[in-house]
Scaffold this motif. Structure first.
Motif: not given
Length: 424
Positions: A170-174, A197-200, A207-213, A217-222
């Protein structure tokens, strides 16, 4: 001078130590039922071992909590903060061990961190590790073992499971390159939430686009099946396949208390695959009571030469388990003694009887000093000793013992042989 203990440590009175011994024995017996052999490693390690990049790693939060000291030869030492690094060092120093090497340890570890219910600075852990097995069967065995112990302790619990390879993918893909640092941030999701977590991650330069990506993936119910459609990275797909295999084995083994948690990362840098954390349900203990995972690179890195030695382990937190046992009113015994032998002008005969009880496995206390029967009965009551054996001149003549059950007050005149049968 005011007498105090060091901050974050405490004395255990007999009733708590008795309970702790029972907990450790329950866990140790479960380990042995699964074929794990006992091992003991030192509390004191060279600091370079604890801080090695293939151990905790300098970027790990746990290293900031390591107690450091120096010996008289100016060597830098540290108190172990867990047992996994010590095990890895042991295996690296003993390269001829027969694999798989299945061992368990129980003992104190130390972290100079925040104190809360179930978390002290000196605390006990009980670990089981399987070294030399790449199969997910080893991981399934560890999780089944956790479930067996918690059922024996009458806990309501959930075991959360994830795989580091999925998170790596997930992180590499982001577009995030420093995987280790990002994982440390993601592991805090339950504690600090998405904003924290976003702040850290921002502080770590993303950047914002990386964090948003990442959060797409990290959604509830995944679920594993839903992620199969989204994760394209090869390592991430491998992690999903491993989890599917693992959950299949757990179903066969009848372990129903497991759930997939994509945000579970575990703070230590050395995890390479499966990660595990167990939590109590409806409890004041909010931290995990057991945790572990797969670390396939640490031992090989200690050995050098680019070797990979697969390994997976779990660790029980004895302190939080104890807190839960106390909350369930399990703090009952104040002494291991099952009977208090009280002599009345028959000390020699009573000593022989006490020794006979002990030889037959009956834990027997002996009334010391010159207290009368009533005072000794008070003593037995205060320590919750279930029986007293009164031996006077008449009992000696009849070769009998007057056995009194403290809870009911019932008295019986019995032979020593019958007392042994009753109390064994």
């Amino acid at each position: 001078m005011e007498i105090q203990t060091a901050k974050g440590v405490k004395d255990l009175p007999p009733e708590e130590k008795i309970l702790k011994n029972k907990v450790v024995n329950t866990i140790s017996k479960a380990f042995e039922l699964y074929g794990f052999a006992p091992l003991e490693t030192p509390i004191l390690e060279r600091y370079e071992t604890l801080a090695a990049k293939y151990g905790a790693g300098a970027e790990s939060d746990v290293l900031k909590e390591t107690f450091k000291l120096q010996d008289q030869g100016d060597r830098q030492l540290g108190l172990r903060f867990e047992m996994t690094t010590s095990l890895a060092r042991y295996v690296a120093q003993n390269p001829t061990l027969k694999m798989p090497f299945k061992v368990y340890q129980a003992g104190p570890v130390f972290r100079d961190g925040p104190i809360k219910t179930g978390r002290e600075r000196e605390f006990w852990q009980a670990d089981a590790d399987t070294v030399g097995a790449v199969s997910m069967l080893a991981d399934a065995e560890q999780i089944a073992l956790l479930a067996d112990v918690f059922r024996q302790l009458d806990f309501k619990f959930v075991i959360k499971v994830n795989n580091r390879k999925i998170l790596n993918g997930i992180l590499k893909q982001s577009g995030i390159s420093d995987i280790r640092e990002a994982l440390i941030a993601i592991d805090k999701l339950d504690k600090v939430g998405k904003v924290g977590v976003a702040d850290e991650l921002k502080q770590r330069g993303y950047g914002k686009s990386q964090i948003d990506r990442v959060f797409s993936f990290l959604t509830k119910g995944a679920t594993v099946s839903s992620l199969k459609k989204k994760i394209k990275d090869e390592e991430g797909q491998q992690g999903l396949a491993e989890l599917e295999e693992l959950f299949g084995y757990l179903k066969t083994m009848g372990v129903k208390e497991v759930e997939f948690d994509l945000s579970l990362a575990r703070g230590q840098a050395y995890y390479t695959g499966t990660v595990i954390e167990a939590y109590l349900k409806n409890s004041m203990i909010t931290s995990s009571i057991a945790a572990g995972g797969r670390y396939d690179q640490m031992i090989g890195n200690f050995m050098g030469g680019g070797r990979e030695i697969p390994a997976v382990g779990v660790s029980f937190g004895i302190t939080p388990i104890m807190e839960q046992m106390k909350a369930q009113n399990k703090l009952e015994e104040k002494t291991p003694a099952k009977v208090l032998v009280i002599p009345i002008n028959a000390v020699d005969e009573s000593l022989k009887i006490a020794q006979e009880l002990r030889k037959n496995g009956v834990a027997a206390d002996f009334a010391l000093g010159k207290k009368g029967v009533s005072k000794n009965l008070e003593y037995a009551n205060a320590l919750a000793i279930p029986y007293v054996a009164i031996i006077g001149e008449e009992e000696v003549k009849k070769k009998k013992v007057l056995l009194k059950e403290m809870s009911s007050g019932t008295e019986q005149m019995l032979s020593v042989k019958d007392v042994v049968k009753k109390l064994q």
